[in-house]
Design a protein around this motif. Structure first.
Motif, PDB file in Angstrom:
ATOM      1  N   VAL A  26       0.790  -1.135   0.075  1.00 23.56           N
ATOM      2  CA  VAL A  26       0.046   0.091  -0.138  1.00 23.56           C
ATOM      3  C   VAL A  26       0.824   1.173  -0.145  1.00 23.56           C
ATOM      4  CG1 VAL A  26      -1.636   1.319   1.559  1.00 23.56           C
ATOM      5  CG2 VAL A  26      -2.136  -1.020   0.959  1.00 23.56           C
ATOM      6  N   ASN A 147      -7.176  -4.628   2.294  1.00 23.42           N
ATOM      7  CA  ASN A 147      -6.404  -3.554   1.505  1.00 23.42           C
ATOM      8  C   ASN A 147      -6.952  -2.339   1.435  1.00 23.42           C
ATOM      9  OD1 ASN A 147      -4.188  -5.334   1.212  1.00 23.42           O
ATOM     10  ND2 ASN A 147      -4.710  -5.974  -0.953  1.00 23.42           N
ATOM     11  N   ALA A 151      -5.359   1.093   2.722  1.00 24.80           N
ATOM     12  CA  ALA A 151      -5.049   2.433   1.831  1.00 24.80           C
ATOM     13  C   ALA A 151      -5.810   3.509   2.569  1.00 24.80           C
ATOM     14  CB  ALA A 151      -5.586   2.078   0.641  1.00 24.80           C
ATOM     15  N   TRP A 154      -3.815   4.856   5.345  1.00 20.86           N
ATOM     16  CA  TRP A 154      -2.422   5.538   4.848  1.00 20.86           C
ATOM     17  C   TRP A 154      -2.814   6.890   4.316  1.00 20.86           C
ATOM     18  CZ3 TRP A 154       2.159   6.034   5.367  1.00 20.86           C
ATOM     19  CH2 TRP A 154       3.134   6.582   4.488  1.00 20.86           C
TER      20      TRP A 154
END
Ligand SMILES: Cc1cc2nc3c(=O)[nH]c(=O)nc-3n(C[C@H](O)[C@H](O)[C@H](O)COP(=O)(O)O)c2cc1C
Length: 160
Positions: A26, A147, A151, A154
């Motif tokens: 990521v 995921n 993401a 982040w």
């Protein structure tokens, strides 16, 4: 300029290592795995808990056997490990002690069996000079298909 990120992870039984690998994808960050000498912890979870509690009680954190990187080249450090008794595991504590001059952003990532308790507060109390960002914690079953969640986390971390 692109954010330079270093992922640092300790994993006793492999789950946090998987999260570290997902975060590598990521973030595109570099990765360092924290290791301790063979035999430091037994194979049994409860015996490991006893050893870790003893390390905490005697202030004898385990020495890391990996080369500790020069973190000054990075903007963000993602520091990962398992939740141990609702606290930061002792190898991760050892690493955080080496961070006393880092002034960038540090964010915790962690895995647990469903009861992380005060993990993030404990983590924040161990970081003295850096800014601690909100972390991310998952159980091993949540790892699969996380995921998008990783993401988003982040993105929030880097756009603040
Ligand atoms: C010594 C020890 C203490 C643990 N304490 C907790 C805890 O307080 N809460 C929890 O949800 N899981 C706890 N667990 C489970 C781990 O946090 C969980 O299995 C984690 O995903 C393991 O990550 P790893 O494979 O990277 O070591 C503990 C495990 C061990 C070995």
């Amino acid at each position: 300029m692109a954010t330079k990120v270093l992922i640092i992870a300790y994993s006793w039984s492999g789950t946090t290592a998987k999260l570290a690998t997902a975060l590598q994808r990521v973030t595109g960050g570099d990765r360092v795995d924290l290791t301790v000498a063979a035999g430091t912890f037994p194979n049994d979870m409860y015996a490991t808990s006893d050893v870790a509690n003893q390390q905490l009680a005697t202030h004898q954190l385990p020495a890391l056997t990996n080369a500790v990187p020069d973190v000054s080249a990075y903007d963000v450090l993602l520091v990962g490990g398992p939740v141990w008794s609702a606290k930061v595991s002792t190898p991760v504590r050892s690493f955080l002690q080496s961070l006393s001059n880092f002034s960038g952003i540090v964010a915790p990532f962690y895995t647990d069996a469903g009861t992380p308790g005060g993990y993030e507060n404990d983590f924040a109390s161990l970081v003295t000079s850096a800014t601690v960002a909100s972390g991310i914690g998952l159980t091993s079953s949540e790892l699969q298909g996380a995921n998008q969640q990783l993401a988003s986390w982040w993105q929030r971390l880097t756009t603040k």
